[in-house]
Design a protein around this motif. Sequence first.
Motif, PDB file in Angstrom:
ATOM      1  N   THR A  62      69.142  56.975  10.721  1.00 37.85           N
ATOM      2  CA  THR A  62      68.732  56.304  12.447  1.00 37.85           C
ATOM      3  C   THR A  62      67.255  56.224  11.962  1.00 37.85           C
ATOM      4  O   THR A  62      66.052  55.661  12.237  1.00 37.85           O
ATOM      5  N   ALA A  63      67.126  57.980  12.114  1.00 41.88           N
ATOM      6  CA  ALA A  63      65.593  58.166  11.752  1.00 41.88           C
ATOM      7  C   ALA A  63      64.904  58.138  10.715  1.00 41.88           C
ATOM      8  O   ALA A  63      63.668  57.190  10.295  1.00 41.88           O
ATOM      9  N   GLY A 107      65.328  54.972   8.272  1.00 43.82           N
ATOM     10  CA  GLY A 107      65.834  53.969   8.740  1.00 43.82           C
ATOM     11  C   GLY A 107      64.525  53.659   9.196  1.00 43.82           C
ATOM     12  O   GLY A 107      63.153  52.100   9.069  1.00 43.82           O
ATOM     13  N   ALA A 108      64.050  53.867  10.269  1.00 43.34           N
ATOM     14  CA  ALA A 108      63.348  53.346  11.640  1.00 43.34           C
ATOM     15  C   ALA A 108      61.552  53.121  11.149  1.00 43.34           C
ATOM     16  O   ALA A 108      60.558  51.900  11.216  1.00 43.34           O
ATOM     17  N   THR A 109      61.442  54.305   9.672  1.00 43.19           N
ATOM     18  CA  THR A 109      60.090  54.268   9.054  1.00 43.19           C
ATOM     19  C   THR A 109      60.565  53.620   7.666  1.00 43.19           C
ATOM     20  O   THR A 109      59.556  53.195   7.110  1.00 43.19           O
ATOM     21  N   ASP A 110      61.215  53.148   7.120  1.00 42.00           N
ATOM     22  CA  ASP A 110      61.323  52.937   5.966  1.00 42.00           C
ATOM     23  C   ASP A 110      62.031  51.652   6.042  1.00 42.00           C
ATOM     24  O   ASP A 110      64.157  51.736   5.863  1.00 42.00           O
ATOM     25  N   PRO A 111      61.791  50.899   5.342  1.00 46.14           N
ATOM     26  CA  PRO A 111      62.310  49.348   5.769  1.00 46.14           C
ATOM     27  C   PRO A 111      63.482  49.249   4.566  1.00 46.14           C
ATOM     28  O   PRO A 111      64.428  48.833   5.103  1.00 46.14           O
ATOM     29  N   SER A 137      66.433  51.247   5.631  1.00 44.65           N
ATOM     30  CA  SER A 137      66.896  50.379   5.897  1.00 44.65           C
ATOM     31  C   SER A 137      67.706  49.049   5.790  1.00 44.65           C
ATOM     32  O   SER A 137      68.989  48.576   7.363  1.00 44.65           O
ATOM     33  N   PHE A 196      70.431  50.363   5.001  1.00 39.78           N
ATOM     34  CA  PHE A 196      71.452  50.487   5.349  1.00 39.78           C
ATOM     35  C   PHE A 196      72.465  49.580   6.725  1.00 39.78           C
ATOM     36  O   PHE A 196      73.385  49.480   7.119  1.00 39.78           O
ATOM     37  N   THR A 197      72.412  49.095   7.625  1.00 42.02           N
ATOM     38  CA  THR A 197      71.655  47.139   7.516  1.00 42.02           C
ATOM     39  C   THR A 197      73.056  46.600   7.012  1.00 42.02           C
ATOM     40  O   THR A 197      74.040  46.288   7.793  1.00 42.02           O
ATOM     41  N   ARG A 237      57.616  53.735  15.868  1.00 42.36           N
ATOM     42  CA  ARG A 237      58.869  53.725  14.916  1.00 42.36           C
ATOM     43  C   ARG A 237      58.628  54.953  14.890  1.00 42.36           C
ATOM     44  O   ARG A 237      59.576  55.770  14.528  1.00 42.36           O
ATOM     45  N   THR A 279      60.088  56.974  17.739  1.00 46.55           N
ATOM     46  CA  THR A 279      61.846  56.780  17.693  1.00 46.55           C
ATOM     47  C   THR A 279      62.164  57.592  16.649  1.00 46.55           C
ATOM     48  O   THR A 279      63.727  57.940  17.004  1.00 46.55           O
ATOM     49  N   ALA A 280      61.762  58.308  15.829  1.00 43.62           N
ATOM     50  CA  ALA A 280      62.321  57.858  14.274  1.00 43.62           C
ATOM     51  C   ALA A 280      62.357  60.135  14.715  1.00 43.62           C
ATOM     52  O   ALA A 280      63.737  60.560  14.057  1.00 43.62           O
ATOM     53  N   ALA A 281      61.499  60.778  14.642  1.00 41.69           N
ATOM     54  CA  ALA A 281      61.372  62.180  15.273  1.00 41.69           C
ATOM     55  C   ALA A 281      62.456  61.932  16.365  1.00 41.69           C
ATOM     56  O   ALA A 281      62.288  63.150  16.175  1.00 41.69           O
ATOM     57  N   ALA A 299      64.961  60.892  17.285  1.00 40.14           N
ATOM     58  CA  ALA A 299      66.012  60.790  17.295  1.00 40.14           C
ATOM     59  C   ALA A 299      66.727  62.140  16.456  1.00 40.14           C
ATOM     60  O   ALA A 299      68.300  62.359  16.802  1.00 40.14           O
ATOM     61  N   THR A 300      66.202  62.793  15.926  1.00 36.63           N
ATOM     62  CA  THR A 300      66.911  63.792  15.212  1.00 36.63           C
ATOM     63  C   THR A 300      65.788  65.416  16.261  1.00 36.63           C
ATOM     64  O   THR A 300      66.358  66.125  15.414  1.00 36.63           O
ATOM     65  N   LEU A 303      64.351  47.690  16.367  1.00 40.50           N
ATOM     66  CA  LEU A 303      65.131  49.187  15.039  1.00 40.50           C
ATOM     67  C   LEU A 303      65.759  48.966  14.431  1.00 40.50           C
ATOM     68  O   LEU A 303      65.528  49.607  12.874  1.00 40.50           O
ATOM     69  N   LEU A 304      67.016  47.922  14.082  1.00 45.88           N
ATOM     70  CA  LEU A 304      67.825  47.649  12.957  1.00 45.88           C
ATOM     71  C   LEU A 304      67.562  46.835  12.272  1.00 45.88           C
ATOM     72  O   LEU A 304      67.607  46.729  11.396  1.00 45.88           O
ATOM     73  N   ARG A 305      67.150  46.007  12.685  1.00 42.99           N
ATOM     74  CA  ARG A 305      66.513  44.730  12.095  1.00 42.99           C
ATOM     75  C   ARG A 305      67.398  43.773  11.662  1.00 42.99           C
ATOM     76  O   ARG A 305      67.753  43.103  10.718  1.00 42.99           O
TER      77      ARG A 305
END
Lengths: 212, 212
Positions: free
Chosen positions: A115-116, A118-122, A125, A128-129, B112, B115-117, B119-120, B175-177
């Motif tokens: 999730t982390a 993917g949040a900053t890597d379209p 993401s 993943f989706t 983003r 949120t990414a940082a 998350a972990t 977040l997950l588009r």
Amino acid sequence: MTKAPDSSRRSEHSRRAILDSALALVGEVGYNKLTIEAIAARAGVGKQTIYRWWPSKAAVLLDASLALSGEAWTDTGWSGFPDTGDLAADLKAVLRATVDEFSDPRYEAPARALTAAGATDPDLSARFTEQLLEPQLALYEARLRAARDAGQLAADADLRLVTEMLVGPLTYRWLLRTAPLTHAFTDALVDSVLAGVGGAGGADGVAKVTVR
Amino acid sequence: MTKAPDSSRRSEHSRRAILDSALALVGEVGYNKLTIEAIAARAGVGKQTIYRWWPSKAAVLLDASLALSGEAWTDTGWSGFPDTGDLAADLKAVLRATVDEFSDPRYEAPARALTAAGATDPDLSARFTEQLLEPQLALYEARLRAARDAGQLAADADLRLVTEMLVGPLTYRWLLRTAPLTHAFTDALVDSVLAGVGGAGGADGVAKVTVR
């Protein structure tokens, strides 16, 4: 004579060791510090073996999560999304199982790492989706469609919206840790989504009837 | 004679430059590649100036996001959460503004990244939730409490649950588009949360009455 069976068994053994190592390591060191080198060392294979099958650590972790996610479903003993005819009960059972999965460190660490990332890597993401998330959301939508056909859901209900009304708050509370993630929470969520929280006809045991 | 006013103006100017640089840079290079050195260089200050005020890049970015979040609220012209007496209209207005904010690259990149940082990183997540998220959720809860007092919400409605039923699906889709983040989506979300999506009494214009 052929060497294929042995070779294919060895490949499957290596593949499994690589995925297991990636899951264990991401839980120990986090996504940022995870390296292909460390996965290879732990799995007892060469770096090149990993690069032959996956282009990046993200790709390894995605496949590892897919395998783990398949296991979780099998663990429940369900062959698919439960359909007992009681929509609320079925949704509560699935959301409870999801709470349990999200609270299990084996699942939680890779899920947070993905999730982390993917949040900053379209691009990640999107993969993943498409591969992990959409197949799960499709199972919800299929169950909700059956309920809609049976008149248990509003005739014009947007199945994707309803699905996100269920998994959205659960994922939000899990990811942002705004409150404890419990079965009581997801049970109340299902009841509130189905009955609504607005004034009359709310969640306090008042029956609803329909008039025109 | 005193130097305090000048010195304090210089400090405020440096502080502002540091926060602006952090926001701009995280949008360009992402959280992982963001460094204190780069922020200092862009802001035209020494590294030590940043370390005097913040212990880490995460702390800089959190303060920068707090400042930006304050601006977004001010931009709407609202002095607080709107309360026109029409709960659905007020919630739709706030969720539409949130969709706009989440779609603005100035906000999206740092949001983003944080949120990414988070998350972990449970410690960063706790700071993020306490300082940035909880004050926002409290505004929702206060508005919902007023609605509950006015009988527009079920008497036993769990205000935190209802708040997360609104912001959860929005945050999930952002977040997950999983689907486009639009005003139509959040409008439908508000209507569905208030009316419920279950069978009779659903969202298709059927009136609801209460019986005992």
